[in-house]
Design an enzyme around this catalytic site. Structure first.
Site, short mmCIF file in Angstrom:
data_model
loop_
_atom_site.label_atom_id
_atom_site.label_comp_id
_atom_site.label_asym_id
_atom_site.label_seq_id
_atom_site.Cartn_x
_atom_site.Cartn_y
_atom_site.Cartn_z
CD GLU A 195 -3.08 -0.96 0.35
OE1 GLU A 195 -3.22 0.11 -0.26
OE2 GLU A 195 -3.85 -1.92 0.21
CB CYS A 196 0.99 4.20 -2.14
SG CYS A 196 -0.68 4.83 -2.43
N GLY A 197 -0.25 4.16 1.11
CA GLY A 197 -0.66 5.01 2.22
C GLY A 197 -1.94 5.78 1.98
#
Length: 252
Positions: free
Chosen positions: A232-234
């Site tokens: 996940e990139c956040g």
């Protein structure tokens, strides 16, 4: 143009998810439009299958604000693909970027993507992706966010429901239960394009330095991102208090 403030409804998420459990994706979008009105936005990365959600949503809400976080490190093909889809679908596109230029970030922190370290990737994502997205949501007075997440993409997404609430914002996932065949059928039936990198073996594409083609050893499509160190990139994870504070651009 910034939308007027819309009051956030108090929804019974258990009841809502029961109601929408077997609903068609288009019905979920229609419910979202009726429930959140001009407090509803959507996001896009102009990734491999971006045309699906963009077409699905704008058929129902042609003028919905479409947030695109441009990291400054996207492949040339992504910028061209974005232009193509924006013109074809007449998108109400809102482009957001970090206030810290790529050159300044590299001078201050180095090339974070080369450090082979999750903490470095996390800092990169906070600067280039999360801060611009949070600013977009605030400036557009968003109370609900349509996103094209699917359960088979990451471990985190396997546990999602159609409608969630994260950091005070409702998030709706119309194609959460779709698989690759569903995506293909939608694209072909509406004569929509894949991102050009699909023909190069990519099933997911983000920044040029942190994406690669899929291989036989990959468990899911997100293993091809971030050197396999994170999925996940956040953008779709809850923020801790410390993370929220760090999004102040003066502290980055």
């Amino acid at each position: 143009m910034i939308s007027a403030t819309v009051e956030t409804p108090n929804l019974d998420l258990f009841q809502v998810n029961q109601q929408l459990e077997n609903a068609e994706a288009s019905s979920v979008v229609e419910w979202s439009a009726e429930t959140f009105s001009n407090g509803l936005i959507m996001s896009t990365s102009f990734g491999i299958q971006a045309a699906v959600m963009l077409h699905l949503v704008t058929r129902i809400m042609p003028n919905i604000p479409v947030i695109w976080v441009d990291t400054g490190y996207l492949p040339v093909e992504t910028y061209k693909f974005a232009e193509q889809l924006t013109q074809r679908l007449e998108l109400n596109l809102k482009v957001y970027q970090s206030p810290i230029s790529p050159a300044r970030m590299e001078a201050t922190h180095g090339k974070l993507w080369e450090q082979n370290d999750v903490a470095a990737f996390d800092l990169y994502d906070r600067i280039r992706k999360v801060e611009p997205m949070q600013r977009a949501l605030q400036e557009l007075n968003a109370i609900a966010w349509l996103a094209g997440l699917r359960k088979n993409q990451t471990e985190h997404r396997q546990g999602l429901t159609r409608v969630e609430q994260q950091d005070g914002l409702y998030k709706i996932y119309p194609i959460l239960d779709w698989n690759a065949r569903d995506i293909y059928r939608y694209l072909t039936s509406h004569d929509l394009p894949y991102h050009p990198y699909f023909d190069r073996g990519y099933v997911s594409v983000g920044d040029w330095h942190s994406s690669r083609p899929v291989s036989a050893d990959d468990d899911n499509e997100r293993d091809t991102r971030f050197r396999g160190l994170k999925q996940e990139c956040g953008l779709h994870l809850p923020q801790t208090a410390g993370e929220a504070q760090s999004l102040d651009s003066s502290s980055l």
